[in-house]
Motif scaffolding. Structure first.
Motif, short mmCIF file in Angstrom:
data_model
loop_
_atom_site.label_atom_id
_atom_site.label_comp_id
_atom_site.label_asym_id
_atom_site.label_seq_id
_atom_site.Cartn_x
_atom_site.Cartn_y
_atom_site.Cartn_z
N GLY A 82 0.78 -1.24 -0.06
CA GLY A 82 0.20 -0.24 0.16
C GLY A 82 0.78 1.32 0.55
O GLY A 82 1.95 1.13 0.29
N ASN A 86 -0.14 -2.40 -4.34
CA ASN A 86 -1.83 -2.59 -3.49
C ASN A 86 -2.00 -3.74 -3.44
O ASN A 86 -2.70 -4.89 -4.35
CB ASN A 86 -2.55 -1.59 -3.79
CG ASN A 86 -1.93 -0.46 -3.79
OD1 ASN A 86 -1.36 0.09 -3.00
ND2 ASN A 86 -2.77 0.61 -4.66
N LEU A 93 -1.47 -2.97 4.89
CA LEU A 93 -2.51 -2.17 3.65
C LEU A 93 -3.41 -3.81 4.63
O LEU A 93 -3.59 -4.95 4.43
CB LEU A 93 -2.07 -1.92 2.52
CG LEU A 93 -3.70 -1.72 1.68
CD1 LEU A 93 -4.29 -0.32 2.75
CD2 LEU A 93 -3.61 -1.54 0.78
N GLN A 108 -1.41 3.26 7.12
CA GLN A 108 -2.05 3.16 6.47
C GLN A 108 -3.72 2.37 6.31
O GLN A 108 -3.83 1.88 4.95
CB GLN A 108 -1.57 1.33 7.22
CG GLN A 108 -0.11 1.49 6.61
CD GLN A 108 0.49 2.09 8.14
OE1 GLN A 108 0.09 2.92 8.66
NE2 GLN A 108 2.28 2.53 7.83
N ASP A 152 -5.66 4.96 3.79
CA ASP A 152 -5.37 4.03 2.04
C ASP A 152 -6.30 3.93 1.38
O ASP A 152 -6.77 4.26 0.65
CB ASP A 152 -4.70 3.49 1.91
CG ASP A 152 -2.87 3.98 2.34
OD1 ASP A 152 -2.15 5.00 2.42
OD2 ASP A 152 -1.55 2.63 2.54
N CYS A 153 -7.38 4.15 2.46
CA CYS A 153 -8.90 2.88 1.80
C CYS A 153 -9.65 4.16 2.51
O CYS A 153 -10.87 3.58 2.06
CB CYS A 153 -9.16 2.04 3.44
SG CYS A 153 -8.41 0.26 2.21
N PHE A 155 -7.77 -0.60 -6.35
CA PHE A 155 -7.38 -1.53 -5.22
C PHE A 155 -8.16 -2.85 -6.24
O PHE A 155 -8.83 -4.87 -5.99
CB PHE A 155 -8.35 -2.47 -3.88
CG PHE A 155 -7.77 -1.57 -2.74
CD1 PHE A 155 -5.83 -1.31 -2.75
CD2 PHE A 155 -8.43 -0.11 -2.76
CE1 PHE A 155 -6.03 -0.44 -1.72
CE2 PHE A 155 -7.93 0.56 -1.67
CZ PHE A 155 -6.94 0.76 -1.20
#
Length: 359
Positions: A148, A166, A267, A288, A291-292, A342
């Motif tokens: 990630g 990723n 991640l 981390q 990142d989402c 993703f």
């Protein structure tokens, strides 16, 4: 023509690492002959039960004072002249493959941290410093492949041989459709300090009118410590120790929001699986995990919430329950982020390019 040989190594064959490794093997097995060396952890048996028969599985030493040395020597003995690549998944597995490869002339040596050990908040500062020094010294051997962008940003501070691919999942065309109006909060992962089960309990206690479900087995020592502080769990909490992947996705689909209060990550596969199902996420400020989340304004996100304390979590979940329009918009935003960042179909190309020396 004989296939090139790859040795994949993991010191923790369970949970997200196991799923990511099995997924990678599935992507590569048509072009390469794959051997996986693994150590057992709780829940490893469930992963091994569904292991691919086209792949050779070798169990390493999980216990004992000299287990790390024995595992390095085991991996080293497996290296042949036809071995094309070694790939370690986790900090100790990265140590195994990079030391084992010395003098063996393996063309490709890869290391995927899947959560740097020196970020662990359950270790004292001296141990974390040792892990950091080991990462710096070993970074000259092989190439690091982070899972990630935040993990990549950390790794590039001390490693010049680094790239990012990723974690990825299959993406749905539409957000998950629920069959009832019951508001449910779900968390998935091992019940341990890292994943913040103690935080989960405090949130559930503050929101007694909502249903909370946690799916995952427990670290016995941590669970004992938690139960001393909370002798009886609130009635609105349900714990499910294990679910098959299909059943788990069904439970997630029938939930309203994914709660992920983890303290550190690489991640999280749970979060990207949540995005792929079109679910809003309420998570910690761990970089981390961010990142989402898709930023839309200072401190605000279009597909969920980032929380610093119990009050933040309570407010976020309450907002999602009482604002159906926000909930629907966040579902769509989660799915769009999954598709852009993703998607396994995009990531597969990156992995194949890496192993072919093109990435």
């Amino acid at each position: 023509m004989a296939k090139k040989k790859i040795i994949q190594v993991t010191e923790c064959f369970a949970y997200g690492t196991a799923k990511s490794l099995k997924q990678l093997c599935e992507l590569l097995k048509d072009e390469y002959e794959i051997t996986v060396c693994y150590c057992r952890r709780d829940d490893s048996d469930n992963e091994i039960k569904h292991a691919d028969s086209d792949i050779k599985w070798i169990e390493m030493y999980s216990d004992g004072r000299f287990r790390h040395l024995k595992n390095i020597l085991m991996v080293r003995r497996l290296i042949e002249s036809s071995t094309f690549a070694l790939h370690g998944h986790s900090s100790f597995a990265g140590l195994y493959v990079r030391i084992a490869a010395i003098g063996k002339h393996v063309p490709l040596v890869l290391y995927s941290p899947r959560g740097y050990a020196f970020l662990r908040q359950d270790l004292n500062i001296f141990i974390r410093f040792i892990f950091l020094m080991a990462e710096i010294l070993l970074s000259f051997l092989g190439r690091t492949v982070t899972c990630g962008k935040s993990e990549f940003n950390i790794g590039k501070r001390f490693s010049r041989h680094i790239c990012n691919i990723n974690n990825s999942v299959m993406i749905q065309d539409q957000p998950a459709q629920r069959s009832d109006d019951q508001f449910r909060v779900i968390s998935v992962g091992r019940i341990c300090y890292q994943k913040g089960f103690d935080i989960f309990i405090q949130i559930a206690k503050a929101l007694k009118d909502k249903e909370f479900v946690w799916v995952g087995s427990a670290d016995p020592q941590y669970m004992d410590a938690v139960m001393k502080q909370h002798p009886s769990l609130p009635d609105n909490i349900k714990i499910i120790t294990y679910s098959e992947q299909g059943e788990l996705f069904s439970r997630m689909t029938h939930s309203s929001v994914v709660l992920h209060p983890s303290r550190w990550e690489g991640l999280s596969r749970v979060l990207i699986e949540s995005l792929s199902l079109g679910l809003p996420i309420v998570t910690s400020t761990c970089k981390q995990n961010l990142d989402c989340l898709l930023p839309q304004a200072e401190g605000e996100y279009s597909n969920g919430f980032s929380c610093e304390n119990i009050s933040d979590y309570v407010v976020a979940i309450d907002k999602l329950q009482h604002d159906p329009e926000m909930l629907a918009n966040m579902k769509n935003s989660s799915l769009n982020l999954a598709k852009s960042d993703f998607d396994i179909n995009v990531v597969k190309t990156q992995w194949l390019s890496l192993y072919r020396g093109e990435y």
